[in-house]
Design a protein around this motif. Structure first.
Motif, PDB file in Angstrom:
ATOM      1  N   UNK A 293       0.814  -1.222   0.000  1.00 31.09           N
ATOM      2  CA  UNK A 293       0.000   0.000   0.000  1.00 31.09           C
ATOM      3  C   UNK A 293       0.844   1.267   0.000  1.00 31.09           C
ATOM      4  N   UNK A 294       2.062   1.180   0.538  1.00 34.39           N
ATOM      5  CA  UNK A 294       2.908   2.369   0.590  1.00 34.39           C
ATOM      6  C   UNK A 294       3.423   2.765  -0.798  1.00 34.39           C
ATOM      7  N   UNK A 295       3.344   1.838  -1.751  1.00 26.41           N
ATOM      8  CA  UNK A 295       3.835   2.116  -3.104  1.00 26.41           C
ATOM      9  C   UNK A 295       2.764   2.674  -4.023  1.00 26.41           C
ATOM     10  N   UNK A 296       1.518   2.402  -3.720  1.00 28.65           N
ATOM     11  CA  UNK A 296       0.401   2.899  -4.532  1.00 28.65           C
ATOM     12  C   UNK A 296      -0.424   3.816  -3.636  1.00 28.65           C
ATOM     13  N   UNK A 297      -0.134   5.098  -3.698  1.00 25.47           N
ATOM     14  CA  UNK A 297      -0.788   6.108  -2.863  1.00 25.47           C
ATOM     15  C   UNK A 297      -1.980   6.646  -3.647  1.00 25.47           C
ATOM     16  N   UNK A 298      -3.133   6.678  -3.021  1.00 22.63           N
ATOM     17  CA  UNK A 298      -4.343   7.065  -3.745  1.00 22.63           C
ATOM     18  C   UNK A 298      -4.915   8.366  -3.209  1.00 22.63           C
ATOM     19  N   UNK A 299      -5.485   9.134  -4.113  1.00 24.31           N
ATOM     20  CA  UNK A 299      -6.182  10.356  -3.727  1.00 24.31           C
ATOM     21  C   UNK A 299      -7.658  10.230  -4.076  1.00 24.31           C
ATOM     22  N   UNK A 300      -8.478  11.022  -3.422  1.00 24.48           N
ATOM     23  CA  UNK A 300      -9.932  10.974  -3.613  1.00 24.48           C
ATOM     24  C   UNK A 300     -10.402  12.162  -4.449  1.00 24.48           C
ATOM     25  N   UNK A 301     -11.425  11.904  -5.252  1.00 24.70           N
ATOM     26  CA  UNK A 301     -12.029  12.948  -6.085  1.00 24.70           C
ATOM     27  C   UNK A 301     -10.964  13.549  -7.009  1.00 24.70           C
ATOM     28  N   UNK A 302     -10.870  14.874  -7.077  1.00 25.77           N
ATOM     29  CA  UNK A 302      -9.866  15.499  -7.939  1.00 25.77           C
ATOM     30  C   UNK A 302      -8.639  15.855  -7.118  1.00 25.77           C
ATOM     31  N   UNK A 303      -7.469  15.582  -7.680  1.00 25.23           N
ATOM     32  CA  UNK A 303      -6.227  15.851  -6.971  1.00 25.23           C
ATOM     33  C   UNK A 303      -6.113  17.338  -6.640  1.00 25.23           C
ATOM     34  N   UNK A 304      -5.742  17.637  -5.391  1.00 25.02           N
ATOM     35  CA  UNK A 304      -5.509  19.029  -4.995  1.00 25.02           C
ATOM     36  C   UNK A 304      -4.148  19.136  -4.316  1.00 25.02           C
ATOM     37  N   UNK A 305      -3.791  20.357  -3.959  1.00 24.00           N
ATOM     38  CA  UNK A 305      -2.480  20.612  -3.391  1.00 24.00           C
ATOM     39  C   UNK A 305      -2.232  19.891  -2.085  1.00 24.00           C
ATOM     40  N   UNK A 306      -3.245  19.811  -1.241  1.00 21.74           N
ATOM     41  CA  UNK A 306      -3.069  19.152   0.057  1.00 21.74           C
ATOM     42  C   UNK A 306      -2.790  17.665  -0.115  1.00 21.74           C
ATOM     43  N   UNK A 307      -3.533  17.006  -0.994  1.00 23.83           N
ATOM     44  CA  UNK A 307      -3.306  15.573  -1.225  1.00 23.83           C
ATOM     45  C   UNK A 307      -1.944  15.332  -1.884  1.00 23.83           C
ATOM     46  N   UNK A 308      -1.539  16.231  -2.764  1.00 24.85           N
ATOM     47  CA  UNK A 308      -0.231  16.099  -3.395  1.00 24.85           C
ATOM     48  C   UNK A 308       0.892  16.216  -2.369  1.00 24.85           C
ATOM     49  N   UNK A 309       0.786  17.178  -1.472  1.00 22.45           N
ATOM     50  CA  UNK A 309       1.807  17.343  -0.433  1.00 22.45           C
ATOM     51  C   UNK A 309       1.863  16.140   0.499  1.00 22.45           C
ATOM     52  N   UNK A 310       0.714  15.649   0.904  1.00 19.95           N
ATOM     53  CA  UNK A 310       0.672  14.494   1.803  1.00 19.95           C
ATOM     54  C   UNK A 310       1.312  13.271   1.155  1.00 19.95           C
ATOM     55  N   UNK A 311       1.012  13.045  -0.133  1.00 18.75           N
ATOM     56  CA  UNK A 311       1.576  11.895  -0.843  1.00 18.75           C
ATOM     57  C   UNK A 311       3.087  12.038  -0.984  1.00 18.75           C
ATOM     58  N   UNK A 312       3.563  13.233  -1.332  1.00 23.31           N
ATOM     59  CA  UNK A 312       5.001  13.438  -1.481  1.00 23.31           C
ATOM     60  C   UNK A 312       5.731  13.185  -0.166  1.00 23.31           C
ATOM     61  N   UNK A 313       5.186  13.654   0.937  1.00 18.25           N
ATOM     62  CA  UNK A 313       5.853  13.452   2.229  1.00 18.25           C
ATOM     63  C   UNK A 313       5.950  11.973   2.576  1.00 18.25           C
ATOM     64  N   UNK A 314       4.907  11.210   2.236  1.00 20.75           N
ATOM     65  CA  UNK A 314       4.955   9.764   2.484  1.00 20.75           C
ATOM     66  C   UNK A 314       5.976   9.097   1.566  1.00 20.75           C
ATOM     67  N   UNK A 315       6.008   9.512   0.307  1.00 19.85           N
ATOM     68  CA  UNK A 315       6.923   8.903  -0.650  1.00 19.85           C
ATOM     69  C   UNK A 315       8.376   9.202  -0.319  1.00 19.85           C
ATOM     70  N   UNK A 316       8.651  10.388   0.181  1.00 21.27           N
ATOM     71  CA  UNK A 316      10.028  10.793   0.464  1.00 21.27           C
ATOM     72  C   UNK A 316      10.665   9.918   1.544  1.00 21.27           C
ATOM     73  N   UNK A 317       9.857   9.285   2.373  1.00 25.85           N
ATOM     74  CA  UNK A 317      10.376   8.427   3.452  1.00 25.85           C
ATOM     75  C   UNK A 317      10.528   6.972   3.029  1.00 25.85           C
ATOM     76  N   UNK A 318      10.095   6.640   1.830  1.00 31.00           N
ATOM     77  CA  UNK A 318       9.965   5.244   1.421  1.00 31.00           C
ATOM     78  C   UNK A 318      11.303   4.647   1.003  1.00 31.00           C
ATOM     79  N   UNK A 319      11.540   3.408   1.417  1.00 30.61           N
ATOM     80  CA  UNK A 319      12.730   2.656   1.028  1.00 30.61           C
ATOM     81  C   UNK A 319      12.291   1.273   0.524  1.00 30.61           C
TER      82      UNK A 319
END
Length: 350
Positions: A293-319
């Motif tokens: 699940x950490x590799x496929x991050x999903x957003x709801x409805x239309x992508x917005x800035x808040x969802x983009x930031x949240x996804x990037x922060x999660x991805x930046x920690x991923x190994x």
């Protein structure tokens, strides 16, 4: 004895060898890697004679099964009159298949919705679909009418395909997007979400690439991003080496599609060990459960800035790497051969 649709030749004395024509021609440098890898897999598979598409072979040649991929591609030429000729040829091909009692028509269900096209072309596509004998689905969430003969053959990964190309170093804050640019793929939505996100996180940047379907779409995207910091768009075809560099230099690949069912771009990014941000739906939820699940991050409805930031922060920690063990190409050829054989059985027992 030569192989015909009526009397398949055999390997040895008992195993019939099916002649199967793909709707895909000889691969070119710009051909989708999925098509190339399938072509290679079928070419080395026992039990079938793999035929690449030509109009002469499709209309007049002898084969046991015809395998459709994206039939809408056959309807479009570089000029209006070439499109008319191609549409007429496709109608003739449809009639040959519809009237045959021996040729099994197989279709891989890449997309569940018809493309945005004119009424005449949509009529042809509906006729092809209605006279399909057997379907191949690429994931477990593809809905088919009850009783539809079909096989599940998961879309293979691209790890081996991209292995010859060096990976780039990750750039902190880098987001990527890539692939052929079409309206439904929502790049303008991504750019608008980035506009909001970069105001809150100035270290963000975008690296994107792909050829727009029209010059107008390309100009619109360029204008939309012109006043934004950190946006680099290469609005043309990406070579494999360029694609690997674009994806691996980023911490997150963003695919803000308006609808998504089977996406080669998702698997390309995962094959390069980069997480993806995609719309929430059943197909992507199933993929997340499969690969992590950490590799496929999903957003709801239309992508917005808040969802983009949240996804990037999660991805930046991923190994690590996503689990793509169910998507090896080793068995793809034999799985397709089994599907073709079953399709012929269904057709000829009807």
């Amino acid at each position: 004895m030569s192989a015909t649709a009526e009397t398949p030749r055999t390997q040895g004395s008992t195993t019939p060898v099916l002649r199967v024509m793909q709707s895909l021609g000889t691969p070119r440098p710009t051909t989708n890697p999925y098509n190339k890898m399938l072509d290679e897999a079928l070419g080395r598979t026992d039990g079938i004679e793999h035929l690449r598409f030509t109009w002469a072979g499709a209309l007049f040649g002898r084969y046991d099964a015809f395998h459709w991929h994206w039939p809408e591609v056959k309807l479009h030429g570089s000029t209006w009159w070439k499109s008319v000729v191609l549409s007429m040829l496709t109608i003739l091909l449809f009639l040959r298949h519809a009237l045959s009692r021996r040729i099994a028509v197989v279709r891989t269900v890449h997309n569940i919705e018809l493309p945005d096209d004119n009424a005449a072309r949509l009529w042809i596509l509906r006729r092809i679909d209605a006279h399909t004998d057997y379907r191949i689905v690429l994931n477990t969430t593809t809905a088919l009418p009850e009783g539809t003969p079909h096989s599940l053959i998961l879309h293979g990964h691209y790890r081996d395909w991209y292995a010859p190309y060096p990976h780039a170093e990750r750039v902190p804050g880098r987001l990527s997007t890539f692939g052929g640019i079409r309206r439904y793929k929502g790049m303008e939505t991504f750019i608008d979400a980035y506009r909001t996100a970069v105001e809150l996180e100035p270290t963000l940047t975008i690296r994107g690439g792909g050829r727009p379907t029209t010059p107008e779409l390309g100009a619109e995207l360029s204008a939309r991003a012109a006043d934004l910091p950190g946006v680099t768009l290469h609005l043309d075809f990406l070579s494999d080496a360029e694609l690997v560099e674009v994806v691996t230099s980023a911490e997150l690949t963003v695919l803000a599609y308006r609808f998504m069912h089977n996406s080669g771009s998702v698997l390309a990014a995962l094959s390069l060990d980069r997480p993806v941000l995609v719309p929430r739906n059943a197909a992507n939820a199933a993929l997340a459960a499969e690969v992590g699940a950490e590799w496929v991050i999903m957003y709801d409805d239309e992508l917005d800035g808040a969802q983009l930031l949240e996804a990037w922060r999660a991805a930046a920690r991923l190994q690590g790497r996503p689990d793509l063990s169910r998507r090896e190409w080793g068995d793809a050829g034999s799985a397709h051969a089994a599907a073709f054989r079953e399709a012929v059985r269904v057709k000829r027992s009807g």
